[in-house]
Design an enzyme around this catalytic site. Structure first.
Site, mmCIF file in Angstrom:
data_model
loop_
_atom_site.group_PDB
_atom_site.id
_atom_site.type_symbol
_atom_site.label_atom_id
_atom_site.label_comp_id
_atom_site.label_asym_id
_atom_site.label_seq_id
_atom_site.Cartn_x
_atom_site.Cartn_y
_atom_site.Cartn_z
ATOM 1 N N ARG A 49 18.286 72.665 29.646
ATOM 2 C CA ARG A 49 17.969 72.411 31.047
ATOM 3 C C ARG A 49 17.894 73.743 31.781
ATOM 4 O O ARG A 49 18.190 74.792 31.234
ATOM 5 C CB ARG A 49 18.927 71.413 31.702
ATOM 6 C CG ARG A 49 20.349 71.390 31.278
ATOM 7 C CD ARG A 49 21.276 72.504 31.766
ATOM 8 N NE ARG A 49 21.062 72.896 33.125
ATOM 9 C CZ ARG A 49 21.193 74.132 33.553
ATOM 10 N NH1 ARG A 49 21.543 75.116 32.728
ATOM 11 N NH2 ARG A 49 20.997 74.446 34.798
ATOM 12 N N GLY A 50 17.462 73.623 33.075
ATOM 13 C CA GLY A 50 17.186 74.830 33.836
ATOM 14 C C GLY A 50 15.686 75.084 33.727
ATOM 15 O O GLY A 50 15.122 75.006 32.625
ATOM 16 N N ALA A 51 15.057 75.362 34.862
ATOM 17 C CA ALA A 51 13.583 75.398 34.903
ATOM 18 C C ALA A 51 12.952 76.319 33.847
ATOM 19 O O ALA A 51 12.110 75.869 33.054
ATOM 20 C CB ALA A 51 13.132 75.763 36.309
ATOM 21 N N ARG A 94 10.278 65.906 32.461
ATOM 22 C CA ARG A 94 10.984 66.118 33.738
ATOM 23 C C ARG A 94 9.943 66.550 34.769
ATOM 24 O O ARG A 94 9.157 67.454 34.509
ATOM 25 C CB ARG A 94 12.092 67.174 33.604
ATOM 26 C CG ARG A 94 13.230 66.714 32.693
ATOM 27 C CD ARG A 94 14.458 67.576 32.847
ATOM 28 N NE ARG A 94 15.209 67.261 34.044
ATOM 29 C CZ ARG A 94 16.220 68.001 34.509
ATOM 30 N NH1 ARG A 94 16.571 69.116 33.873
ATOM 31 N NH2 ARG A 94 16.883 67.654 35.600
ATOM 32 N N GLN A 203 26.928 71.004 36.276
ATOM 33 C CA GLN A 203 26.372 72.233 35.691
ATOM 34 C C GLN A 203 27.152 73.471 36.149
ATOM 35 O O GLN A 203 27.242 74.459 35.428
ATOM 36 C CB GLN A 203 24.888 72.402 36.080
ATOM 37 C CG GLN A 203 23.946 71.444 35.382
ATOM 38 C CD GLN A 203 23.707 70.182 36.198
ATOM 39 O OE1 GLN A 203 24.560 69.756 36.956
ATOM 40 N NE2 GLN A 203 22.545 69.574 36.033
ATOM 41 N N ASP A 244 13.626 75.346 41.098
ATOM 42 C CA ASP A 244 12.833 74.563 40.133
ATOM 43 C C ASP A 244 11.360 74.555 40.495
ATOM 44 O O ASP A 244 10.502 74.346 39.632
ATOM 45 C CB ASP A 244 13.368 73.134 40.062
ATOM 46 C CG ASP A 244 14.690 73.128 39.320
ATOM 47 O OD1 ASP A 244 15.721 73.405 39.961
ATOM 48 O OD2 ASP A 244 14.675 72.925 38.090
ATOM 49 N N ASN A 254 15.476 72.797 44.422
ATOM 50 C CA ASN A 254 16.525 73.219 43.489
ATOM 51 C C ASN A 254 17.540 72.080 43.391
ATOM 52 O O ASN A 254 17.392 71.040 44.050
ATOM 53 C CB ASN A 254 17.174 74.527 43.954
ATOM 54 C CG ASN A 254 18.082 75.126 42.896
ATOM 55 O OD1 ASN A 254 17.691 75.238 41.726
ATOM 56 N ND2 ASN A 254 19.300 75.493 43.249
ATOM 57 N N LYS A 255 18.529 72.272 42.564
ATOM 58 C CA LYS A 255 19.526 71.226 42.300
ATOM 59 C C LYS A 255 20.039 70.580 43.580
ATOM 60 O O LYS A 255 20.294 71.276 44.566
ATOM 61 C CB LYS A 255 20.684 71.853 41.507
ATOM 62 C CG LYS A 255 21.828 70.936 41.157
ATOM 63 C CD LYS A 255 21.405 69.662 40.460
ATOM 64 C CE LYS A 255 20.635 69.905 39.184
ATOM 65 N NZ LYS A 255 19.961 68.681 38.673
HETATM 66 O O1 MRU Z 1 18.909 69.500 36.287
HETATM 67 P P1 MRU Z 1 19.008 70.924 35.840
HETATM 68 O O2 MRU Z 1 20.339 71.286 35.307
HETATM 69 O O3 MRU Z 1 17.884 71.294 34.909
HETATM 70 O O4 MRU Z 1 18.783 71.751 37.178
HETATM 71 C C1 MRU Z 1 18.742 73.139 37.110
HETATM 72 C C2 MRU Z 1 18.641 73.800 38.431
HETATM 73 O O5 MRU Z 1 18.505 73.158 39.456
HETATM 74 C C3 MRU Z 1 18.597 75.288 38.436
HETATM 75 O O6 MRU Z 1 19.183 75.790 39.603
HETATM 76 C C4 MRU Z 1 17.143 75.752 38.382
HETATM 77 O O7 MRU Z 1 16.468 75.143 37.321
HETATM 78 C C5 MRU Z 1 17.017 77.201 38.273
HETATM 79 S S1 MRU Z 1 17.464 77.758 36.668
HETATM 80 C C6 MRU Z 1 17.184 79.414 36.539
#
Ligand code: MRU
EC number: 5.3.1.23
Length: 357
Positions: A49-51, A94, A203, A244, A254-255
């Site tokens: 996970r993470g963009a 996603r 996270q 994201d 973002n999250k």
């Molecule tokens: O749902 P996730 O854990 O994939 O969400 C991740 C985030 O929101 C991060 O802040 C974002 O992807 C930036 S990662 C460098």
């Protein structure tokens, strides 16, 4: 960085090896993906996970899809159309983080541009590109870290708040927000990172606190609802988060919980920074309201790490992301430099730089 975190995504001899992030911090387990569907499942379930990280993983997933398409006992044109169908499925795992679609589109554009005479040729070309995307992400992180640190020139004893995990686990390299934080630590300017726990999937607690602690970077964990208190008490000098998807006006998905932090930051006069590479910008979208927000399963809210924490049968709201309007964003840290308002202009300049590369 060393150890397990460097290997959160690895392509080895036709297998994609992913660190299963759902098991952290208690178990360090790896998935061996030899089928693109395993990669799709890993992305959906947030094992990776993470963009930026899901973009990198999807690139490797496309190699596996092409290898399987090549095994089909049908003509090349049919192998190719099946491959395109699977690439769409991978892309749709996603919806919010644009890096996923960006990586898939980048590879598909190369395949479509061709010409290729066989799936073998395509597999070779995709393999090359997936590795380039991965290596490029490492470089982008390093450049963002350097650029982000310039915002804090001459400042010492910095206390930085971050949300979710925008670190090594979320990327191919040092991380976006955590890359900047790592740089500040390396330069002796960092006193403390305040990590939001990040409900519902933790996270911040499971991943950010874990990777910072592993690296010997001082971290204080707080539940999400403690951020306002920390700001009011004067404990926070700046906020740095990842993203994201960022629109051409500078609205930032973002999250979930990021928007609330930005509002709090404005009230408390604390700078609110976003760190993201060019691959997180959606140059086709202007208004943040048009960013698709992933809604996730009720169970993530109704349970806490598998244990019921609410009555069953009630309604649940579980958006995985929110959008912070550009008015609340002090600056956006990119590999090309620090973007400041007017974002329409600074993001247009970024676009022209990356398009001309
Ligand atoms: O749902 P996730 O854990 O994939 O969400 C991740 C985030 O929101 C991060 O802040 C974002 O992807 C930036 S990662 C460098």
């Amino acid at each position: 960085m060393e150890g397990v975190l460097m290997n959160n995504i690895e392509w080895r001899d036709g297998t994609l090896i992913l660190l299963d992030q759902t098991k952290l911090p208690t178990h360090v387990e790896y998935l061996q993906c030899t089928d693109w569907r395993q990669v799709a499942e890993a992305i959906k379930m947030l094992r990776v996970r993470g963009a930026p990280a899901i973009g990198v993983a999807a690139g490797y997933g496309l190699i596996l899809a092409a290898v399987e398409a090549n095994r089909l006992a049908v003509p090349f044109s049919e192998q190719l159309s099946t491959f395109y169908e699977w690439s769409e499925e991978l892309k749709e795992t996603r919806p919010t983080a644009i890096n996923l679609a960006w990586a898939v589109n980048r590879i598909i554009a190369i395949v479509k541009a061709g010409p290729f005479a066989s799936m073998h040729e395509i597999i070779d070309r995709i393999t090359h590109e997936a590795i380039v995307i991965h290596e490029e992400d490492v470089q982008l992180n390093t450049r963002m870290a350097i650029n982000g640190a310039t915002l804090f020139k001459g400042k010492q004893n910095l206390r930085i708040l971050t949300h979710c995990n925008a670190g090594a686990l979320a990327t191919g390299g040092l991380g976006t927000a955590l890359g900047v934080i790592r740089k500040l630590h390396e330069q002796g300017q960092l006193e403390m990172v305040y990590a939001d726990e990040t409900r519902p999937l933790l996270q911040g607690a499971r991943l950010t606190a874990f990777e910072l602690h592993e690296d010997g970077i001082p971290v204080t964990l707080e539940t999400d609802n403690m951020a306002a208190y920390a700001m009011q008490q004067g404990l926070i000098d700046a906020i740095i988060v990842g993203a994201d998807r960022i629109t051409t006006e500078g609205d930032v998905a973002n999250k979930i919980g990021t928007y609330g932090l930005a509002v709090l930051a404005k009230f408390h006069n604390i700078p609110f920074y976003v760190a993201a590479p060019y691959s997180t910008f959606d140059f086709t979208l202007k208004d943040g309201k048009d960013i698709p927000i992933e809604m996730r399963a009720d169970d993530e809210v109704l349970t806490f790490q598998g244990v019921p924490s609410a009555p069953t049968g009630i309604h649940v709201l579980n958006p995985a992301f929110d959008v912070t309007p550009h008015e609340l964003v002090t600056a956006i840290i990119t590999e090309e430099g620090v973007l400041t308002p007017n974002y329409q202009e600074s993001i247009a300049r970024l676009q022209s730089v990356v398009v001309n590369k």
